[in-house]
Design a protein around this motif. Structure first.
Motif, PDB file in Angstrom:
ATOM      1  N   THR A  62       0.849  -1.214   0.117  1.00  0.00           N
ATOM      2  CA  THR A  62      -0.076  -0.095   0.000  1.00  0.00           C
ATOM      3  C   THR A  62       0.891   1.167  -0.072  1.00  0.00           C
ATOM      4  O   THR A  62       1.986   1.316   0.997  1.00  0.00           O
ATOM      5  N   PHE A  63       0.373   2.077  -1.007  1.00  0.00           N
ATOM      6  CA  PHE A  63       1.476   3.443  -1.044  1.00  0.00           C
ATOM      7  C   PHE A  63       0.600   4.856  -0.765  1.00  0.00           C
ATOM      8  O   PHE A  63      -0.250   4.849  -1.498  1.00  0.00           O
ATOM      9  N   LEU A  64       0.996   5.459   0.267  1.00  0.00           N
ATOM     10  CA  LEU A  64       0.068   6.394   0.634  1.00  0.00           C
ATOM     11  C   LEU A  64      -1.408   6.884   0.302  1.00  0.00           C
ATOM     12  O   LEU A  64      -1.800   7.469  -0.366  1.00  0.00           O
ATOM     13  N   PRO A  71      -4.908   1.492   6.278  1.00  0.00           N
ATOM     14  CA  PRO A  71      -4.980   0.058   6.732  1.00  0.00           C
ATOM     15  C   PRO A  71      -4.734   0.175   8.286  1.00  0.00           C
ATOM     16  O   PRO A  71      -4.811  -0.823   8.962  1.00  0.00           O
ATOM     17  N   LEU A  72      -4.160   1.135   8.934  1.00  0.00           N
ATOM     18  CA  LEU A  72      -3.917   1.167  10.342  1.00  0.00           C
ATOM     19  C   LEU A  72      -4.769   1.750  11.247  1.00  0.00           C
ATOM     20  O   LEU A  72      -4.542   1.661  12.278  1.00  0.00           O
ATOM     21  N   GLU A  94       2.153  -8.694  12.387  1.00  0.00           N
ATOM     22  CA  GLU A  94       2.992  -9.199  11.434  1.00  0.00           C
ATOM     23  C   GLU A  94       2.797  -8.418   9.946  1.00  0.00           C
ATOM     24  O   GLU A  94       1.391  -8.182   9.695  1.00  0.00           O
ATOM     25  N   ASN A  95       3.832  -7.849   9.578  1.00  0.00           N
ATOM     26  CA  ASN A  95       3.472  -7.090   8.283  1.00  0.00           C
ATOM     27  C   ASN A  95       2.902  -8.049   7.087  1.00  0.00           C
ATOM     28  O   ASN A  95       3.453  -9.024   6.713  1.00  0.00           O
ATOM     29  N   ARG A  96       2.115  -7.327   6.450  1.00  0.00           N
ATOM     30  CA  ARG A  96       1.380  -8.150   5.393  1.00  0.00           C
ATOM     31  C   ARG A  96       2.316  -8.042   4.252  1.00  0.00           C
ATOM     32  O   ARG A  96       2.238  -9.006   3.117  1.00  0.00           O
ATOM     33  N   PHE A  97       3.435  -7.088   4.099  1.00  0.00           N
ATOM     34  CA  PHE A  97       4.579  -7.079   2.925  1.00  0.00           C
ATOM     35  C   PHE A  97       5.802  -7.195   3.477  1.00  0.00           C
ATOM     36  O   PHE A  97       6.542  -5.904   3.544  1.00  0.00           O
ATOM     37  N   PRO A  98       6.236  -7.954   4.156  1.00  0.00           N
ATOM     38  CA  PRO A  98       7.499  -8.251   4.907  1.00  0.00           C
ATOM     39  C   PRO A  98       8.832  -8.279   4.075  1.00  0.00           C
ATOM     40  O   PRO A  98       8.819  -8.754   3.015  1.00  0.00           O
ATOM     41  N   ALA A  99       9.646  -7.468   4.655  1.00  0.00           N
ATOM     42  CA  ALA A  99      11.021  -7.506   4.009  1.00  0.00           C
ATOM     43  C   ALA A  99      11.874  -8.771   4.355  1.00  0.00           C
ATOM     44  O   ALA A  99      12.538  -9.144   3.356  1.00  0.00           O
ATOM     45  N   LEU A 100      11.390  -9.261   5.217  1.00  0.00           N
ATOM     46  CA  LEU A 100      12.117 -10.576   5.760  1.00  0.00           C
ATOM     47  C   LEU A 100      10.919 -11.325   6.579  1.00  0.00           C
ATOM     48  O   LEU A 100      10.225 -11.017   6.899  1.00  0.00           O
ATOM     49  N   VAL A 167       8.234   7.344   3.779  1.00  0.00           N
ATOM     50  CA  VAL A 167       7.021   6.459   4.394  1.00  0.00           C
ATOM     51  C   VAL A 167       5.982   6.400   3.378  1.00  0.00           C
ATOM     52  O   VAL A 167       5.914   7.150   2.507  1.00  0.00           O
ATOM     53  N   THR A 168       5.245   5.290   3.554  1.00  0.00           N
ATOM     54  CA  THR A 168       4.297   4.840   2.648  1.00  0.00           C
ATOM     55  C   THR A 168       2.973   4.919   3.308  1.00  0.00           C
ATOM     56  O   THR A 168       1.754   4.729   2.580  1.00  0.00           O
ATOM     57  N   LEU A 169       2.958   4.919   4.519  1.00  0.00           N
ATOM     58  CA  LEU A 169       1.475   5.040   5.333  1.00  0.00           C
ATOM     59  C   LEU A 169       1.680   6.320   6.197  1.00  0.00           C
ATOM     60  O   LEU A 169       2.870   6.563   6.914  1.00  0.00           O
ATOM     61  N   HIS A 170       0.845   7.247   6.341  1.00  0.00           N
ATOM     62  CA  HIS A 170       1.062   8.511   7.361  1.00  0.00           C
ATOM     63  C   HIS A 170       0.494   8.195   8.801  1.00  0.00           C
ATOM     64  O   HIS A 170       1.099   8.884   9.587  1.00  0.00           O
TER      65      HIS A 170
END
Length: 347
Positions: A62-64, A71-72, A94-100, A167-170
């Motif tokens: 999700t981007f801005l 979503p938060l 847990e992050n829906r789009f995790p880097a790890l 940041v992608t979420l405010h």
């Protein structure tokens, strides 16, 4: 603080940290979600002895979004978000789009999102000291639990703030990365600390640097009975501050009650100084440097928070150009002593 563990519709873990013992968190996640993405690839760069995570699924994150699509934010009867409850204090999931990720054949590790407040229009600097304490206790909880996962070597808690930072979420939130390896900066700090201990009969390098800064005072921005905030003598960023406890502790869980209570007021003061510096919200990265989970040099660590901004003037940003990006050699346009003076005045 009341801790409630539940699951989201796709099986990811969600934990509520409530300031009221009578809080009830029974609402289910009403969404229909696809399974979480497969684990990221970890690729080893033999030329510099470092690891790189390849996470192609993050291209779709999700981007801005508009506030109405955040979503938060808490869920409502008409819209479900990552937080099923209609209100919350602090929530971690847990992050829906995790880097790890350790799912599937991933390289290991885990990424979590920490929501500081249900108020979309707030920022960390507008939180109460009590809420900061709740956040700190939540980070301590996650540091312990994530550190017990197989293959996790270090737990990194941080916040990115501002579109200039990326940041992608405010919505006010931070993240936690549980690394399955030691990051380059941690390895470099441990190596320096090991050499210092060998030269000085076992002294802690960071504790000695902190003591020198407190005695000199020229770069100290603020202090209380348990914490000191100072600009490092070799600061890489235009405005960079370390906030460290006077007592050498390895990580957030090791902080005692008095240290945890004393953190909120001085950190909020520091964030408000950053915002007052140019009379506008300051983009920043706030990064907790904790000792490794199981490395033999864990005792050489000294917990500290690194707060820095890429803004070097009211209308100018510092970009990582050739020397910084290609060679890792930083060039700072703002002398650390000047930065400390400006931050003291901003208070």
């Amino acid at each position: 603080m009341k801790r409630t563990v539940t699951e989201l519709a796709d099986g990811r873990q969600l934990i509520y940290f409530d300031e009221r013992d009578d809080a009830v968190r029974e609402g289910p996640d009403r969404r229909v979600l696809p399974p979480p993405p497969p684990g990221s690839q970890l690729r080893y760069d033999a030329l510099v002895d470092e690891w790189v995570a390849v996470a192609a699924h993050r291209q779709e994150r999700t981007f801005l979004p508009a506030e109405t699509d955040c979503p938060l934010c808490p869920s409502t009867p008409d819209r479900s978000t990552e937080i099923p409850a209609y209100d919350y204090d602090v929530a971690v999931f847990e992050n829906r789009f995790p880097a790890l990720s350790d799912r599937g054949d991933g390289g290991g590790g885990r990424c979590e999102v920490v929501c500081f407040t249900a108020d979309h229009g707030a920022s960390f600097s507008t939180l109460s000291p009590g809420r900061v304490r709740t956040v700190l206790d939540a980070l301590a909880d996650r540091t312990v639990e994530l550190g017990e996962l197989p293959r996790v070597e270090q737990v990194f808690c941080f916040e990115n703030r501002g579109v200039e930072i990326g940041v992608t979420l405010h919505h006010p939130h931070g993240q936690i990365y549980a690394y399955p390896f030691l990051p380059p900066r941690t390895r470099a700090m441990l190596a320096a600390a090991r050499r210092h201990a060998e030269r000085t009969g076992g002294r802690n390098l960071y504790a000695d640097v902190l003591a020198d800064e407190r005695e000199a005072g020229v770069r100290v921005v603020a202090a209380n009975a348990h914490w000191t905030a100072y600009v490092p003598a070799a600061a890489r960023w235009p405005f960079e501050v370390h906030l460290a406890p006077h007592r050498p502790v390895p990580d957030i869980p090791a902080l005692d009650e008095a240290e945890r209570d004393a953190f909120g007021p001085i950190y909020l003061d520091l964030l408000r100084r950053f915002d007052a510096l140019f009379d506008q919200p300051m983009p920043y990265v706030s990064a907790w440097h904790q000792a490794p989970v199981r490395d033999v040099d864990r005792e050489l660590g000294h917990l500290h928070l690194q707060l820095f901004s890429i803004r070097r003037a009211a209308d100018r940003l510092k970009y990582l150009a050739g020397s910084e990006s290609a060679m890792g050699v930083f060039i700072n346009d703002v002398p650390p002593e000047r930065a400390a003076e400006l931050l003291r005045r901003a208070g």
